[in-house]
Scaffold this motif. Sequence first.
Motif, PDB file in Angstrom:
ATOM      1  N   CYS A 295      -0.805  -8.941   0.111  1.00 27.29           N
ATOM      2  CA  CYS A 295       0.372  -8.760  -0.731  1.00 27.29           C
ATOM      3  C   CYS A 295       0.190  -7.585  -1.690  1.00 27.29           C
ATOM      4  O   CYS A 295       1.103  -6.757  -1.861  1.00 27.29           O
ATOM      5  CB  CYS A 295       0.630 -10.048  -1.514  1.00 27.29           C
ATOM      6  SG  CYS A 295       2.011  -9.973  -2.651  1.00 27.29           S
ATOM      7  N   ILE A 296      -0.966  -7.481  -2.305  1.00 26.12           N
ATOM      8  CA  ILE A 296      -1.251  -6.359  -3.209  1.00 26.12           C
ATOM      9  C   ILE A 296      -1.183  -5.040  -2.444  1.00 26.12           C
ATOM     10  O   ILE A 296      -0.595  -4.047  -2.914  1.00 26.12           O
ATOM     11  CB  ILE A 296      -2.639  -6.533  -3.861  1.00 26.12           C
ATOM     12  CG1 ILE A 296      -2.648  -7.735  -4.808  1.00 26.12           C
ATOM     13  CG2 ILE A 296      -3.054  -5.259  -4.595  1.00 26.12           C
ATOM     14  CD1 ILE A 296      -1.772  -7.593  -6.031  1.00 26.12           C
ATOM     15  N   ARG A 297      -1.750  -5.007  -1.242  1.00 26.88           N
ATOM     16  CA  ARG A 297      -1.725  -3.776  -0.437  1.00 26.88           C
ATOM     17  C   ARG A 297      -0.281  -3.430  -0.049  1.00 26.88           C
ATOM     18  O   ARG A 297       0.100  -2.250  -0.043  1.00 26.88           O
ATOM     19  CB  ARG A 297      -2.569  -3.972   0.828  1.00 26.88           C
ATOM     20  CG  ARG A 297      -4.033  -4.256   0.545  1.00 26.88           C
ATOM     21  CD  ARG A 297      -4.743  -3.037  -0.049  1.00 26.88           C
ATOM     22  NE  ARG A 297      -6.090  -3.388  -0.486  1.00 26.88           N
ATOM     23  CZ  ARG A 297      -6.433  -3.587  -1.746  1.00 26.88           C
ATOM     24  NH1 ARG A 297      -5.519  -3.484  -2.715  1.00 26.88           N
ATOM     25  NH2 ARG A 297      -7.674  -3.889  -2.080  1.00 26.88           N
ATOM     26  N   TRP A 298       0.526  -4.452   0.273  1.00 28.21           N
ATOM     27  CA  TRP A 298       1.935  -4.213   0.611  1.00 28.21           C
ATOM     28  C   TRP A 298       2.658  -3.569  -0.561  1.00 28.21           C
ATOM     29  O   TRP A 298       3.442  -2.634  -0.389  1.00 28.21           O
ATOM     30  CB  TRP A 298       2.607  -5.531   0.994  1.00 28.21           C
ATOM     31  CG  TRP A 298       4.048  -5.360   1.395  1.00 28.21           C
ATOM     32  CD1 TRP A 298       4.533  -5.137   2.638  1.00 28.21           C
ATOM     33  CD2 TRP A 298       5.194  -5.392   0.514  1.00 28.21           C
ATOM     34  NE1 TRP A 298       5.907  -5.022   2.607  1.00 28.21           N
ATOM     35  CE2 TRP A 298       6.334  -5.166   1.322  1.00 28.21           C
ATOM     36  CE3 TRP A 298       5.353  -5.572  -0.858  1.00 28.21           C
ATOM     37  CZ2 TRP A 298       7.627  -5.137   0.780  1.00 28.21           C
ATOM     38  CZ3 TRP A 298       6.637  -5.541  -1.395  1.00 28.21           C
ATOM     39  CH2 TRP A 298       7.749  -5.332  -0.581  1.00 28.21           C
ATOM     40  N   TRP A 299       2.404  -4.057  -1.769  1.00 19.67           N
ATOM     41  CA  TRP A 299       3.071  -3.502  -2.943  1.00 19.67           C
ATOM     42  C   TRP A 299       2.661  -2.047  -3.183  1.00 19.67           C
ATOM     43  O   TRP A 299       3.487  -1.228  -3.593  1.00 19.67           O
ATOM     44  CB  TRP A 299       2.773  -4.360  -4.176  1.00 19.67           C
ATOM     45  CG  TRP A 299       3.770  -5.463  -4.322  1.00 19.67           C
ATOM     46  CD1 TRP A 299       3.688  -6.735  -3.825  1.00 19.67           C
ATOM     47  CD2 TRP A 299       5.032  -5.377  -4.974  1.00 19.67           C
ATOM     48  NE1 TRP A 299       4.822  -7.446  -4.136  1.00 19.67           N
ATOM     49  CE2 TRP A 299       5.663  -6.634  -4.842  1.00 19.67           C
ATOM     50  CE3 TRP A 299       5.694  -4.362  -5.664  1.00 19.67           C
ATOM     51  CZ2 TRP A 299       6.924  -6.901  -5.383  1.00 19.67           C
ATOM     52  CZ3 TRP A 299       6.949  -4.633  -6.206  1.00 19.67           C
ATOM     53  CH2 TRP A 299       7.547  -5.881  -6.053  1.00 19.67           C
ATOM     54  N   GLU A 300       1.409  -1.731  -2.928  1.00 17.01           N
ATOM     55  CA  GLU A 300       0.987  -0.332  -3.065  1.00 17.01           C
ATOM     56  C   GLU A 300       1.752   0.553  -2.085  1.00 17.01           C
ATOM     57  O   GLU A 300       2.209   1.659  -2.435  1.00 17.01           O
ATOM     58  CB  GLU A 300      -0.524  -0.211  -2.847  1.00 17.01           C
ATOM     59  CG  GLU A 300      -1.344  -0.840  -3.971  1.00 17.01           C
ATOM     60  CD  GLU A 300      -2.823  -0.890  -3.662  1.00 17.01           C
ATOM     61  OE1 GLU A 300      -3.622  -0.917  -4.616  1.00 17.01           O
ATOM     62  OE2 GLU A 300      -3.202  -0.900  -2.465  1.00 17.01           O
TER      63      GLU A 300
ATOM     64  N   THR B 270       5.130   4.287  -8.487  1.00 18.84           N
ATOM     65  CA  THR B 270       3.718   3.927  -8.600  1.00 18.84           C
ATOM     66  C   THR B 270       3.629   2.541  -9.211  1.00 18.84           C
ATOM     67  O   THR B 270       4.567   2.067  -9.854  1.00 18.84           O
ATOM     68  CB  THR B 270       2.932   4.916  -9.487  1.00 18.84           C
ATOM     69  OG1 THR B 270       3.347   4.750 -10.858  1.00 18.84           O
ATOM     70  CG2 THR B 270       3.163   6.356  -9.052  1.00 18.84           C
ATOM     71  N   MET B 271       2.498   1.905  -9.026  1.00 13.73           N
ATOM     72  CA  MET B 271       2.303   0.585  -9.609  1.00 13.73           C
ATOM     73  C   MET B 271       2.264   0.647 -11.133  1.00 13.73           C
ATOM     74  O   MET B 271       2.400  -0.374 -11.803  1.00 13.73           O
ATOM     75  CB  MET B 271       1.024  -0.057  -9.071  1.00 13.73           C
ATOM     76  CG  MET B 271       1.087  -0.401  -7.598  1.00 13.73           C
ATOM     77  SD  MET B 271       2.406  -1.576  -7.179  1.00 13.73           S
ATOM     78  CE  MET B 271       1.762  -3.087  -7.893  1.00 13.73           C
ATOM     79  N   ASP B 272       2.093   1.843 -11.709  1.00  9.54           N
ATOM     80  CA  ASP B 272       2.079   1.978 -13.160  1.00  9.54           C
ATOM     81  C   ASP B 272       3.454   2.339 -13.706  1.00  9.54           C
ATOM     82  O   ASP B 272       3.594   2.765 -14.841  1.00  9.54           O
ATOM     83  CB  ASP B 272       1.046   3.019 -13.600  1.00  9.54           C
ATOM     84  CG  ASP B 272       0.690   2.883 -15.079  1.00  9.54           C
ATOM     85  OD1 ASP B 272       0.540   1.737 -15.544  1.00  9.54           O
ATOM     86  OD2 ASP B 272       0.593   3.906 -15.768  1.00  9.54           O
ATOM     87  N   ASN B 273       4.507   2.176 -12.879  1.00 13.31           N
ATOM     88  CA  ASN B 273       5.869   2.370 -13.381  1.00 13.31           C
ATOM     89  C   ASN B 273       6.163   1.391 -14.524  1.00 13.31           C
ATOM     90  O   ASN B 273       6.988   1.645 -15.388  1.00 13.31           O
ATOM     91  CB  ASN B 273       6.874   2.154 -12.245  1.00 13.31           C
ATOM     92  CG  ASN B 273       8.297   2.408 -12.682  1.00 13.31           C
ATOM     93  OD1 ASN B 273       8.622   3.516 -13.079  1.00 13.31           O
ATOM     94  ND2 ASN B 273       9.138   1.394 -12.608  1.00 13.31           N
ATOM     95  N   ASN B 274       5.496   0.255 -14.515  1.00 14.71           N
ATOM     96  CA  ASN B 274       5.512  -0.731 -15.570  1.00 14.71           C
ATOM     97  C   ASN B 274       4.240  -0.484 -16.385  1.00 14.71           C
ATOM     98  O   ASN B 274       3.225  -0.131 -15.790  1.00 14.71           O
ATOM     99  CB  ASN B 274       5.461  -2.117 -14.912  1.00 14.71           C
ATOM    100  CG  ASN B 274       6.165  -3.173 -15.699  1.00 14.71           C
ATOM    101  OD1 ASN B 274       6.058  -3.179 -16.911  1.00 14.71           O
ATOM    102  ND2 ASN B 274       6.858  -4.062 -15.009  1.00 14.71           N
ATOM    103  N   PRO B 275       4.150  -0.616 -17.687  1.00 12.27           N
ATOM    104  CA  PRO B 275       5.070  -1.224 -18.622  1.00 12.27           C
ATOM    105  C   PRO B 275       6.355  -0.417 -18.869  1.00 12.27           C
ATOM    106  O   PRO B 275       6.388   0.799 -18.683  1.00 12.27           O
ATOM    107  CB  PRO B 275       4.248  -1.316 -19.917  1.00 12.27           C
ATOM    108  CG  PRO B 275       2.832  -1.144 -19.518  1.00 12.27           C
ATOM    109  CD  PRO B 275       2.872  -0.249 -18.324  1.00 12.27           C
TER     110      PRO B 275
END
Length: 507
Positions: free
Chosen positions: A332-337, A346-351
């Motif tokens: 799941c983590i790899r899918w999100w990447e 990017t995963m850092d779009n958050n915060p």
Amino acid sequence: MPDAIVLNARDTVAILPRRTDAGADPLGIGVPLPKPVAGGHKIARAEMKAGMPVIKFGQVIGTATEDIVPGTHVHTQNCVFSDHDTDYRIGVDLDAAKAAVPRMEPRTFLGYRRPGGQVGTRNYIALCATVNCSATVIRRAALEVELSGVLADFPNVDGIAAFAHGTGCGMAMDGPGFPILDRVLWGHATHPNTGAAIFVGLGCEVMQVARMRQNASETGSERFHFLTIQDTGGTRATIDAIKAKVLELLPQVNDVRREPCPASELRLALQCGGSDGLSGITANPALGIASDMLVGLGGTVILSETSEIYGAEQLLLRRVADETTAEKLIECIRWWERYTEMNGGTMDNNPSPGNKQGGLTTILEKSLGAAAKGGSTPLTAFYAYAERVTAPGFTFMDTPGYDPVSATGQIAGGAQVLCFTTGRGSAFGSKPAPTIKLATNDSLFAQMPDDMDINCGDILSAGVSLEQKGAEILDRVIAVASGEASKSEALGLGDNEFVPWQLGCVM
């Protein structure tokens, strides 16, 4: 209240619990602050050279972009997202996690027992649009029923919930979005807090009412009813037909009474939004204590928001109960990447900007605090978005971090109550499962008293222990499950927070 908070001996930063003026020495080491720093923000407690990791919670939250001396404000101007620990030591803390399950005296709540064994905390009639084209008719019908005043004659019915959305057509039947919408609609129609459901379609859409009929035939339930605008005679005729069906259903839906049910029947969804630098210190770990207590009672908690546990997944994997659950979470983590990269993010779009204003610098920092909501017990199961949650204990469901989409999936999975922590403030509610909101700080609780159910700021300001606050949260969960209105319910929130995750092509 302490002048500065150090969460782990390894940490290179400390957190200021309140705004601190220039010249103050919150670290107590003779290093005055060169400028004021807002509460919830970080200051360096050790020297960091450019390129060195910044450590909070004992974990990497980013990398220093310049040399940082003690007392310096550490935030977006000198700390950036970086790689995190992916040394996935699967199950190494499982024994400790099992030992963390508390021994609890049995507790009960007043719930609605349903045929088939489900237990509800609310009793709604659900109007489910299969497509955006039928959204207006179900909303109008629900409004007209409510304005008529007829619901006053049926005190055991909590209301009419209109589950309208913006999809259901222009989608591939073999694409990823179709089964998600199917699970969401069916999950809300069969939810333990739903006494009866009416599916309403246009007639020519991709997500056909016939699909829901097929689902219903497999259950043999009499709780489900179906109609389409095209077959019923148009918009006005369909509104009137929905209202007539609701009036027909009200007596039988009302014919149910609350009775004592074991707390083991509860499934609690965990959410956070509008977070700040104190979320991971007060409300989130306190909710984690309450989660552990509910697990000790035999109940279920559902942690979600995959994009907001990114960087903390290694902590979950350390206490995973089995290899299959671990493999699902890692994939799941790899899918999100891949998913974020494919969509130019990017995963850092958050915060979010508000999170950063509250003191959170990177997604790694936010995730480490957010994961605390899940407590310390074993991770027993992993679920796809809106999949029915059946395993007891601490579980994880794959959802986006966007609160309405995430909560919609958790509720479709069967959560009957939701706890939502916030540091910046949130006007969030949900149906058919009520939302309880937890403020991370005193000022937010005072500023938004009509929205916040519990103040967790007194963990810092008054020395209330995490254990005491966790017990208070569990007490409120049981009270709300027994029928006490949450603040969001009293405000009438929840109708517009039904937002199914829309994946795949819009065609």
